[in-house]
Design an enzyme around this catalytic site. Structure first.
Site, mmCIF file in Angstrom:
data_model
loop_
_atom_site.group_PDB
_atom_site.id
_atom_site.type_symbol
_atom_site.label_atom_id
_atom_site.label_comp_id
_atom_site.label_asym_id
_atom_site.label_seq_id
_atom_site.Cartn_x
_atom_site.Cartn_y
_atom_site.Cartn_z
ATOM 1 N N PRO A 186 0.853 -1.186 0.000
ATOM 2 C CA PRO A 186 0.000 0.000 0.000
ATOM 3 C C PRO A 186 0.890 1.237 0.000
ATOM 4 O O PRO A 186 1.823 1.319 0.802
ATOM 5 C CB PRO A 186 -0.766 -0.106 1.341
ATOM 6 C CG PRO A 186 -0.006 -1.055 2.182
ATOM 7 C CD PRO A 186 0.839 -1.903 1.285
ATOM 8 N N CYS A 221 2.567 3.263 9.752
ATOM 9 C CA CYS A 221 2.873 4.571 9.160
ATOM 10 C C CYS A 221 3.632 5.439 10.164
ATOM 11 O O CYS A 221 3.150 5.703 11.263
ATOM 12 C CB CYS A 221 1.582 5.264 8.728
ATOM 13 S SG CYS A 221 1.952 6.908 8.095
ATOM 14 N N ARG A 256 8.674 0.423 -3.079
ATOM 15 C CA ARG A 256 9.364 1.416 -3.902
ATOM 16 C C ARG A 256 9.901 0.860 -5.218
ATOM 17 O O ARG A 256 9.880 1.546 -6.238
ATOM 18 C CB ARG A 256 10.495 2.054 -3.082
ATOM 19 C CG ARG A 256 9.959 2.945 -1.975
ATOM 20 C CD ARG A 256 11.032 3.288 -0.977
ATOM 21 N NE ARG A 256 11.518 2.108 -0.271
ATOM 22 C CZ ARG A 256 12.623 2.071 0.446
ATOM 23 N NH1 ARG A 256 13.381 3.144 0.547
ATOM 24 N NH2 ARG A 256 12.978 0.953 1.081
ATOM 25 N N GLY A 299 10.516 -4.764 2.878
ATOM 26 C CA GLY A 299 11.593 -3.804 3.101
ATOM 27 C C GLY A 299 12.792 -4.054 2.237
ATOM 28 O O GLY A 299 13.462 -5.080 2.354
ATOM 29 N N ASP A 300 12.999 -3.133 1.276
ATOM 30 C CA ASP A 300 14.236 -3.064 0.493
ATOM 31 C C ASP A 300 14.404 -4.135 -0.577
ATOM 32 O O ASP A 300 15.520 -4.321 -1.074
ATOM 33 C CB ASP A 300 15.481 -3.105 1.401
ATOM 34 C CG ASP A 300 15.540 -1.938 2.372
ATOM 35 O OD1 ASP A 300 14.711 -1.032 2.244
ATOM 36 O OD2 ASP A 300 16.418 -1.955 3.246
ATOM 37 N N GLN A 330 -6.809 -0.812 2.840
ATOM 38 C CA GLN A 330 -6.083 -0.584 4.095
ATOM 39 C C GLN A 330 -6.668 0.609 4.862
ATOM 40 O O GLN A 330 -6.882 1.681 4.305
ATOM 41 C CB GLN A 330 -4.604 -0.316 3.827
ATOM 42 C CG GLN A 330 -3.810 -0.375 5.125
ATOM 43 C CD GLN A 330 -2.362 0.072 4.982
ATOM 44 O OE1 GLN A 330 -2.089 1.187 4.578
ATOM 45 N NE2 GLN A 330 -1.437 -0.814 5.329
HETATM 46 C C1 LIG Z 1 5.292 6.844 -1.319
HETATM 47 C C2 LIG Z 1 5.018 5.832 -0.246
HETATM 48 C C3 LIG Z 1 3.760 5.772 0.348
HETATM 49 C C4 LIG Z 1 3.488 4.810 1.329
HETATM 50 N N1 LIG Z 1 2.222 4.706 1.832
HETATM 51 C C5 LIG Z 1 1.896 3.682 2.680
HETATM 52 C C6 LIG Z 1 0.550 3.424 3.068
HETATM 53 O O1 LIG Z 1 -0.394 4.109 2.658
HETATM 54 N N2 LIG Z 1 0.337 2.365 3.902
HETATM 55 C C7 LIG Z 1 1.350 1.569 4.365
HETATM 56 O O2 LIG Z 1 1.098 0.598 5.096
HETATM 57 N N3 LIG Z 1 2.627 1.793 3.999
HETATM 58 C C8 LIG Z 1 2.914 2.808 3.156
HETATM 59 N N4 LIG Z 1 4.205 2.948 2.713
HETATM 60 C C9 LIG Z 1 5.229 1.978 3.133
HETATM 61 C C10 LIG Z 1 5.326 0.821 2.115
HETATM 62 O O3 LIG Z 1 4.106 0.109 2.067
HETATM 63 C C11 LIG Z 1 6.473 -0.148 2.477
HETATM 64 O O4 LIG Z 1 6.225 -0.683 3.744
HETATM 65 C C12 LIG Z 1 7.828 0.531 2.496
HETATM 66 O O5 LIG Z 1 7.996 1.371 1.370
HETATM 67 C C13 LIG Z 1 8.970 -0.491 2.555
HETATM 68 O O6 LIG Z 1 8.929 -1.352 1.441
HETATM 69 P P1 LIG Z 1 9.924 -1.163 0.158
HETATM 70 O O7 LIG Z 1 11.317 -1.129 0.689
HETATM 71 O O8 LIG Z 1 9.627 -2.318 -0.718
HETATM 72 O O9 LIG Z 1 9.549 0.162 -0.445
HETATM 73 C C14 LIG Z 1 4.506 3.923 1.762
HETATM 74 C C15 LIG Z 1 5.765 4.006 1.170
HETATM 75 C C16 LIG Z 1 6.030 4.923 0.183
HETATM 76 C C17 LIG Z 1 7.389 4.948 -0.444
#
Ligand SMILES: Cc1cc2nc3c(=O)[nH]c(=O)nc-3n(C[C@H](O)[C@H](O)[C@H](O)COP(=O)(O)O)c2cc1C
Length: 356
Positions: free
Chosen positions: A29, A113, A240, A216-217, A83
């Protein structure tokens, strides 16, 4: 032989009554990112389960019409989860009832969050400071709805209070059907590297029988396989990396199954995906916003092509689908046959650039 390998390594993962393919890949999300057009692009490229961006339970109750857009889900993206976040039991339960109207496949609660406007008002990761409250909020939601409830959270509030082991057991006890853990604490925001060791510990806790997804990552097929093997999680959630490169899902799947890297998408494929994203954006957001919000995606879709900046500066000036499609067709012809090398997907520290 291949079937045996698949069955051994990739048995179905069930979240309540939803059966996902073995080792599912979840689209995270993401506020202002995980909208229907983007979700469909990710779904078409291999994501198994999609989530909406988070929606405030209080906001949904106060102004259901404004938040209603965020509840838009389409059959072609199923299974999809909505969510919610909130710090009040009654509101969360009522919001869960409202969400039922659009019949999502699951309902996810955000306890992760980190931003001040959410966490410091006792919602999102703020709830990590009070596990009893987290359990009550979750139980209120589970009791309010027949939709399977899942939770997404972080390791804890800070380095001293990494309470995710207790959290996992207690949330499972009140009825959640899956848990996604982002391997950082709230104080880390997006800094440093995600630490998956506690995620692995929870997955290996014999008391835990619900699916545990790591987050994560993850930004490459190799890392996905390494973390799958090292931490034993039931699936991976990707955020991301998908913004930059929605093909990450199919590439991970291909690598997990064959041990070989999938070639990077051809220019033709990139143009086709970009056009579809644009069409869906216009359909869902209207012509002007749909075109405007596509602008930051162009560079991502064509990253690595020499001199693409010239095309990009033309694309961002155009306002109509047909004229944009014409430039996209020019890109297809200009770069025809060029092999685009696989590039490392950069993980932006979004916290520095936006509200999350
Ligand atoms: C632009 C952006 C918006 C996000 N919005 C939410 C959100 O609405 N709800 C949530 O649970 N996490 C949110 N996250 C966190 C991501 O869901 C995820 O947990 C976090 O980016 C780590 O994963 P990644 O390393 O694959 O990016 C957001 C992250 C980013 C970068």
């Amino acid at each position: 032989m291949r079937l045996c390998f698949y069955l051994k390594n990739f048995s179905l993962v069930n979240i309540g009554n939803i059966a996902l393919p073995g080792f599912p890949l979840l689209l995270a999300p993401m506020e202002d990112v995980s909208d229907p057009p983007f979700r469909i692009v990710c779904k078409n490229n291999g994501a198994d389960l999609l989530y909406t961006e988070f929606i405030s339970s209080e906001g949904l109750i106060r102004d259901a019409i404004k938040c209603r857009r965020k509840l838009d889900i389409f059959d072609e993206e199923r299974p999809v989860g909505i969510q919610l976040f909130g710090g009040d039991e009654e509101s969360l339960a009522l919001a869960a009832k409202i969400v039922e109207i659009v019949n999502p496949d699951l309902l996810d609660i955000n306890f992760g969050c980190p931003v001040k406007k959410v966490a410091c008002k006792g919602a999102g990761a703020g709830v990590l400071k009070d596990i009893d409250l987290m359990v009550r909020l979750t139980e209120a939601c589970v009791k309010a709805t027949n939709i399977p409830v899942t939770v997404k959270t972080r390791l804890g509030w800070d380095e001293q209070t990494k309470n995710i082991e207790e959290v996992a057991e207690r949330l499972q006890d009140v009825g959640i059907k899956a848990l996604t853990i982002h391997g950082r604490t709230r104080s880390q925001m997006y800094k440093g590297e995600a630490d998956w060791s506690l995620i692995g510990k929870i997955k290996n806790n014999p008391r835990i029988h619900i699916p545990v997804f790591g987050n994560g990552d993850i930004n490459s097929p190799q890392k996905a396989l390494e973390y799958k093997n090292r931490y034993g999680v039931d699936g991976i959630m990707i955020g991301r990396a998908a913004i930059d490169y929605p093909w990450i899902f199919r590439e991970i799947k291909h690598y997990l199954l064959s041990g070989e890297l999938h070639p990077a998408p051809t220019v033709e494929e990139r143009v086709a995906v970009c056009k579809k994203h644009l069409r869906k954006s216009i359909e869902w957001k209207g012509a002007s916003r749909g075109v405007f919000e596509m602008r930051h995606h162009y560079m991502n879709y064509f990253k690595g092509l020499p001199n693409i900046k010239e095309f990009k500066s033309r694309l961002v000036q155009l306002t109509g689908y047909e004229e944009i499609a014409e430039v996209l067709d020019e890109i297809k012809i200009y770069y025809k046959g060029i092999e685009i090398a696989q590039m490392e997907i950069e993980l932006v520290n979004y916290h520095e650039h936006c509200s999350l």
